[in-house]
Design an enzyme around this catalytic site. Structure first.
Site, PDB file in Angstrom:
ATOM      1  N   MET A  29       0.846  -1.192   0.000  1.00 22.55           N
ATOM      2  CA  MET A  29       0.000   0.000   0.000  1.00 22.55           C
ATOM      3  C   MET A  29       0.889   1.253   0.000  1.00 22.55           C
ATOM      4  O   MET A  29       0.454   2.339   0.380  1.00 22.55           O
ATOM      5  CB  MET A  29      -0.945  -0.005   1.203  1.00 22.55           C
ATOM      6  N   GLY A  30       2.143   1.091  -0.426  1.00 23.93           N
ATOM      7  CA  GLY A  30       3.042   2.238  -0.530  1.00 23.93           C
ATOM      8  C   GLY A  30       3.591   2.676   0.809  1.00 23.93           C
ATOM      9  O   GLY A  30       3.588   1.913   1.776  1.00 23.93           O
ATOM     10  N   LEU A  32       6.667   3.104   1.362  1.00 23.41           N
ATOM     11  CA  LEU A  32       7.609   1.985   1.469  1.00 23.41           C
ATOM     12  C   LEU A  32       8.713   2.254   2.490  1.00 23.41           C
ATOM     13  O   LEU A  32       9.184   3.376   2.629  1.00 23.41           O
ATOM     14  CB  LEU A  32       8.245   1.706   0.101  1.00 23.41           C
ATOM     15  N   HIS A  33       9.086   1.196   3.194  1.00 24.63           N
ATOM     16  CA  HIS A  33      10.183   1.278   4.156  1.00 24.63           C
ATOM     17  C   HIS A  33      11.113   0.092   3.910  1.00 24.63           C
ATOM     18  O   HIS A  33      10.857  -0.725   2.999  1.00 24.63           O
ATOM     19  CB  HIS A  33       9.636   1.295   5.591  1.00 24.63           C
ATOM     20  N   HIS A  36       9.609  -3.359   3.271  1.00 25.62           N
ATOM     21  CA  HIS A  36       9.128  -3.613   1.904  1.00 25.62           C
ATOM     22  C   HIS A  36      10.308  -3.888   0.972  1.00 25.62           C
ATOM     23  O   HIS A  36      10.259  -4.789   0.140  1.00 25.62           O
ATOM     24  CB  HIS A  36       8.404  -2.383   1.345  1.00 25.62           C
ATOM     25  N   GLN A 154      -2.767 -11.915   8.125  1.00 28.72           N
ATOM     26  CA  GLN A 154      -2.980 -11.678   6.688  1.00 28.72           C
ATOM     27  C   GLN A 154      -2.249 -12.742   5.866  1.00 28.72           C
ATOM     28  O   GLN A 154      -2.782 -13.262   4.885  1.00 28.72           O
ATOM     29  CB  GLN A 154      -2.482 -10.279   6.332  1.00 28.72           C
ATOM     30  N   SER A 186       6.828  -0.362   9.797  1.00 30.83           N
ATOM     31  CA  SER A 186       5.462  -0.265   9.299  1.00 30.83           C
ATOM     32  C   SER A 186       5.276   1.100   8.655  1.00 30.83           C
ATOM     33  O   SER A 186       5.855   2.094   9.120  1.00 30.83           O
ATOM     34  CB  SER A 186       4.494  -0.407  10.481  1.00 30.83           C
ATOM     35  N   ARG A 188       2.788   2.821   8.922  1.00 32.58           N
ATOM     36  CA  ARG A 188       2.090   3.662   9.910  1.00 32.58           C
ATOM     37  C   ARG A 188       3.065   4.358  10.863  1.00 32.58           C
ATOM     38  O   ARG A 188       2.685   5.331  11.502  1.00 32.58           O
ATOM     39  CB  ARG A 188       1.102   2.817  10.716  1.00 32.58           C
TER      40      ARG A 188
HETATM   41  O1  PAF Z   1      -0.196  -5.619   3.652  1.00 37.58           O
HETATM   42  C1  PAF Z   1      -0.597  -4.736   2.868  1.00 37.58           C
HETATM   43  O2  PAF Z   1       0.091  -3.763   2.583  1.00 37.58           O
HETATM   44  C2  PAF Z   1      -1.986  -4.871   2.257  1.00 37.58           C
HETATM   45  O3  PAF Z   1      -2.861  -5.467   3.138  1.00 37.58           O
HETATM   46  C3  PAF Z   1      -1.974  -5.606   0.889  1.00 37.58           C
HETATM   47  C4  PAF Z   1      -1.520  -7.043   1.029  1.00 37.58           C
HETATM   48  C5  PAF Z   1      -1.062  -4.872  -0.084  1.00 37.58           C
HETATM   49  C6  PAF Z   1      -3.381  -5.616   0.306  1.00 37.58           C
HETATM   50  O4  PAF Z   1      -3.877  -4.326   0.119  1.00 37.58           O
END
Ligand code: PAF
Length: 281
Positions: A29-30, A32-33, A36, A154, A186, A188
């Site tokens: 979801m961008g 990025l850190h 990612h 997830q 994260s 966030r």
């Molecule tokens: O983990 C995330 O960033 C999101 O839940 C994902 C897997 C990209 C789905 O939107």
């Protein structure tokens, strides 16, 4: 590095890749850190071509303020990705490009995994995750997809999703990356003040304490210990702490030495929600 905003041009670019090329995929979801980037580097090392999607998925947010405030830093994300070596494609779709005119999530039954922890606290969240990951997998058609273990629930749900949707994708879980102070990386975290970052280190310290005491302490006592640690910190609100069976994600009340357990936690620092987890045995 190529950037596509349209599904059609992405599909066209992927269809012109060599037939035996292995495609790796990192959905994000961008904002990025380093966490990612480590997923993207692993994907680059294990595949011929890697697609990174950047899309803040509206259907997985049960709180519109959270969706609005989710950090969006596309220029920074692109410049971080441009520094990586390898065959990389970035997919940056618009909401309308993925949801057309109905921004709804499909209802999934993930065998109960969706009703635990995050599922209890974020109603419909995993339907939204399942819907978007399914859409993205059907567009990118990856051989392997990479997910961080910070979102352990997830990760388990995505494994179930590929079985339900019968998709030939290998799901690869990657260990949590932490800041030097132990805070799980994260997107966030970008919303935390320096003071909140310092305070949030209690999350990792407490998880470590639980892991150290796990073999000698009952689950009930560990639950009490965690609640007490957070009562001492007025700026952080403990949303939940659970020790759960790693496979079923069901809350554990007693230990069974044949089973694997993990501690899961969600904490609010003002309105910023932080989650973390740690294997215990
Ligand atoms: O983990 C995330 O960033 C999101 O839940 C994902 C897997 C990209 C789905 O939107």
């Amino acid at each position: 590095m190529l950037i596509h905003t349209q599904k059609e041009t992405l599909v066209h670019a992927l269809s012109s890749a060599a037939k035996n090329d292995k495609i790796g995929f990192v959905p994000t979801m961008g904002a990025l850190h380093k966490g990612h980037i480590s997923l993207v580097n692993k994907a680059l090392a294990e595949n011929d071509l890697v697609v990174v999607s950047i899309f803040v998925n509206p259907t997985q947010f049960n709180n519109s303020a959270d969706l609005q405030k989710y950090p969006r830093t596309p220029e920074d994300d692109i410049s971080l990705l441009k520094r990586l070596k390898g065959d990389l494609i970035v997919y940056l779709p618009e909401v309308s490009g993925l949801y057309e005119d109905s921004i709804f999530a499909k209802k999934y039954n993930f065998g109960g995994l969706e009703n635990e922890m995050e599922g209890k606290h974020r109603s419909g969240h995993f339907d939204g995750v399942g819907t978007i990951v399914n859409k993205l997998f059907r567009i990118v058609k990856p051989d392997a997809a990479y997910f961080g273990e910070k979102d352990f629930q997830q990760l388990q749900i995505v494994k179930k999703l590929v079985a339900i949707e019968n998709l030939p994708v290998k799901i690869i879980g990657c260990a949590i990356l932490r800041e030097d102070n132990g805070l799980a990386m994260s997107s966030r975290n970008k919303r935390l003040s320096a003071k909140q970052i310092e305070e949030a280190t209690i999350i990792y310290r407490t998880l470590n304490e639980v892991r150290e005491k796990f073999s000698s302490t009952s689950i009930a006592d560990l639950n009490t210990l965690v609640a007490e640690r957070f009562l001492q910190n007025p700026h952080l609100e403990l949303e939940y702490f659970e020790i759960a069976n790693e496979k079923t994600l069901k809350t554990a009340k007693r230990k069974n030495e044949d089973l694997k357990y993990r501690a899961f936690i969600a904490v609010l620092a003002d309105e910023v929600r932080l989650i973390d987890n740690m294997p215990l045995n």
